[in-house]
Scaffold this motif. Structure first.
Motif, PDB file in Angstrom:
ATOM      1  N   UNK A 196      -1.038 -10.164  14.992  1.00 42.74           N
ATOM      2  CA  UNK A 196      -0.263  -8.925  15.074  1.00 42.74           C
ATOM      3  C   UNK A 196       1.231  -9.171  15.224  1.00 42.74           C
ATOM      4  N   UNK A 197       1.636 -10.443  15.287  1.00 45.15           N
ATOM      5  CA  UNK A 197       3.070 -10.728  15.333  1.00 45.15           C
ATOM      6  C   UNK A 197       3.761 -10.188  14.080  1.00 45.15           C
ATOM      7  N   UNK A 198       3.038 -10.128  12.987  1.00 50.64           N
ATOM      8  CA  UNK A 198       3.510  -9.474  11.760  1.00 50.64           C
ATOM      9  C   UNK A 198       2.303  -8.779  11.163  1.00 50.64           C
ATOM     10  N   UNK A 199       2.195  -7.500  11.443  1.00 52.39           N
ATOM     11  CA  UNK A 199       0.976  -6.757  11.088  1.00 52.39           C
ATOM     12  C   UNK A 199       1.010  -6.368   9.613  1.00 52.39           C
ATOM     13  N   UNK A 200       0.210  -7.067   8.807  1.00 54.32           N
ATOM     14  CA  UNK A 200       0.157  -6.828   7.368  1.00 54.32           C
ATOM     15  C   UNK A 200      -1.045  -5.949   7.035  1.00 54.32           C
ATOM     16  N   UNK A 201      -0.788  -4.929   6.236  1.00 49.98           N
ATOM     17  CA  UNK A 201      -1.834  -3.993   5.830  1.00 49.98           C
ATOM     18  C   UNK A 201      -2.059  -4.130   4.324  1.00 49.98           C
ATOM     19  N   UNK A 202      -3.311  -4.403   3.932  1.00 47.87           N
ATOM     20  CA  UNK A 202      -3.653  -4.491   2.509  1.00 47.87           C
ATOM     21  C   UNK A 202      -3.793  -3.081   1.935  1.00 47.87           C
ATOM     22  N   UNK A 203      -3.172  -2.855   0.791  1.00 47.38           N
ATOM     23  CA  UNK A 203      -3.157  -1.530   0.163  1.00 47.38           C
ATOM     24  C   UNK A 203      -3.590  -1.660  -1.291  1.00 47.38           C
ATOM     25  N   UNK A 204      -4.407  -0.724  -1.739  1.00 45.75           N
ATOM     26  CA  UNK A 204      -4.720  -0.601  -3.166  1.00 45.75           C
ATOM     27  C   UNK A 204      -4.235   0.764  -3.619  1.00 45.75           C
ATOM     28  N   UNK A 205      -3.315   0.768  -4.540  1.00 45.22           N
ATOM     29  CA  UNK A 205      -2.718   2.024  -4.995  1.00 45.22           C
ATOM     30  C   UNK A 205      -3.741   2.871  -5.746  1.00 45.22           C
ATOM     31  N   UNK A 206      -3.968   4.132  -5.332  1.00 46.73           N
ATOM     32  CA  UNK A 206      -4.935   4.978  -6.045  1.00 46.73           C
ATOM     33  C   UNK A 206      -4.411   5.459  -7.397  1.00 46.73           C
ATOM     34  N   UNK A 207      -3.124   5.281  -7.656  1.00 51.05           N
ATOM     35  CA  UNK A 207      -2.533   5.757  -8.912  1.00 51.05           C
ATOM     36  C   UNK A 207      -2.605   4.719 -10.019  1.00 51.05           C
ATOM     37  N   UNK A 208      -2.318   3.451  -9.675  1.00 48.59           N
ATOM     38  CA  UNK A 208      -2.290   2.421 -10.718  1.00 48.59           C
ATOM     39  C   UNK A 208      -3.204   1.243 -10.422  1.00 48.59           C
ATOM     40  N   UNK A 209      -3.915   1.280  -9.281  1.00 49.89           N
ATOM     41  CA  UNK A 209      -4.875   0.240  -8.876  1.00 49.89           C
ATOM     42  C   UNK A 209      -4.212  -1.081  -8.506  1.00 49.89           C
ATOM     43  N   UNK A 210      -2.899  -1.103  -8.361  1.00 52.10           N
ATOM     44  CA  UNK A 210      -2.221  -2.332  -7.943  1.00 52.10           C
ATOM     45  C   UNK A 210      -2.542  -2.631  -6.481  1.00 52.10           C
ATOM     46  N   UNK A 211      -2.696  -3.918  -6.171  1.00 53.70           N
ATOM     47  CA  UNK A 211      -2.932  -4.345  -4.791  1.00 53.70           C
ATOM     48  C   UNK A 211      -1.652  -4.958  -4.241  1.00 53.70           C
ATOM     49  N   UNK A 212      -1.308  -4.587  -3.020  1.00 62.01           N
ATOM     50  CA  UNK A 212      -0.113  -5.142  -2.390  1.00 62.01           C
ATOM     51  C   UNK A 212      -0.265  -5.065  -0.875  1.00 62.01           C
ATOM     52  N   UNK A 213       0.650  -5.709  -0.177  1.00 62.43           N
ATOM     53  CA  UNK A 213       0.661  -5.670   1.278  1.00 62.43           C
ATOM     54  C   UNK A 213       1.896  -4.929   1.764  1.00 62.43           C
ATOM     55  N   UNK A 214       1.738  -4.230   2.882  1.00 67.97           N
ATOM     56  CA  UNK A 214       2.867  -3.599   3.539  1.00 67.97           C
ATOM     57  C   UNK A 214       2.827  -3.966   5.014  1.00 67.97           C
ATOM     58  N   UNK A 215       3.954  -3.896   5.663  1.00 64.09           N
ATOM     59  CA  UNK A 215       4.039  -4.246   7.083  1.00 64.09           C
ATOM     60  C   UNK A 215       3.978  -2.986   7.939  1.00 64.09           C
TER      61      UNK A 215
END
Length: 273
Positions: A196-215
């Motif tokens: 949790x020192x750098x809390x990364x959240x995995x995201x899959x975009x519902x619009x274009x299906x791209x996968x990325x991480x956000x903090x």
């Protein structure tokens, strides 16, 4: 006094269960009136104010500064859960299609995150071969010490986490000798130990299906939960009109209790006008 408990990942000297009191208007004011106070110091002040016990002991001065960065974030996210509820939505922009994406966040899942490893020894790949290191985790005290160093802050933070460093020939060297090309790998090692020192959240975009991480930034989320200065002092004004209490008395109330009193005043028309 109402309180709640949070289980830390690392804690202090094997003490991991923390008791915190419910936040009050004074704690809210600490965030909305912080002025030029850096976020790390706001967080330290809030933790110092809210923590009642770690294990069976009341923390002594400066002890809470030894909590790891990830454990500090656990406390912030637990506070967010008290203020926002068990779940909230994180709003981010997809880097591929630029659409807005709402990401559901369950605080319990985040606060219970476990490390990928417990081994504090690591091998680091450098241009001249494999270096070896032994590490400790960054704490609130370390964050405050490296504050204000500009571009050097990240480097100094990494160096402070090295308890031993060996070059490609196996010779012990000063931590300042850490090769620049080892910095990213060392940072990932520290994150694996304290996720949790750098809390990364995995995201899959519902619009274009791209996968990325956000903090996910616990400080920013908590600041949003506390609201604005105008909202806080608007509440104080309405409470003072309805109940004729002083500002100090109103700010000393737990936030949930203040909301209850405001709802009663609104229902009876006492807080209008």
């Amino acid at each position: 006094m109402q309180s709640f408990y949070v289980e830390l990942l690392h804690g202090l000297d094997a003490r991991r269960l923390v008791e915190l009191r419910e936040p009050t208007g004074n704690d809210q004011a600490l965030f909305v009136d912080r002025g030029a106070t850096p976020p790390v110091r706001c967080v330290s002040a809030l933790i110092d104010s809210l923590v009642l016990r770690i294990g069976e002991h009341t923390p002594v001065p400066d002890e809470l500064a030894q909590l790891t960065v990830g454990d500090r974030e656990r406390l912030l996210l637990a506070l967010c859960s008290r203020l926002l509820g068990a779940e909230t939505d994180l709003v981010v922009t997809c880097p591929s299609c630029k659409n807005i994406v709402e990401v559901p966040i369950r605080f319990r899942d985040l606060v219970s995150a476990q490390p990928d490893t417990s081994d504090r020894r690591c091998v680091l790949a450098a241009r001249d071969g494999s270096w070896a290191a032994e590490v400790t985790l960054p704490t609130g005290a370390v964050l405050e010490r490296t504050l204000g160093l500009g571009q050097k802050s990240a480097r100094r933070l990494l160096e402070s986490c090295l308890t031993a460093l060996f070059d490609a020939q196996g010779q012990a060297v000063a931590r300042e000798a850490l090769p620049e090309d080892c910095e990213a790998e060392l940072a990932e090692k520290l994150l694996a130990l304290d996720p949790l020192a750098e809390c990364r959240i995995a995201v899959e975009c519902p619009h274009c299906a791209a996968s990325f991480e956000t903090l996910l930034d616990g400080y920013a989320l908590l600041k949003g939960a506390f609201g604005s200065s105008s909202a806080l002092y608007g509440d104080v004004y309405r409470m003072a009109r309805a109940y004729h209490w002083s500002e100090a008395e109103i700010l000393a109330l737990p936030l949930a209790k203040r909301a209850q009193y405001l709802a009663i005043a609104a229902a009876t028309g006492e807080a209008s006008g």
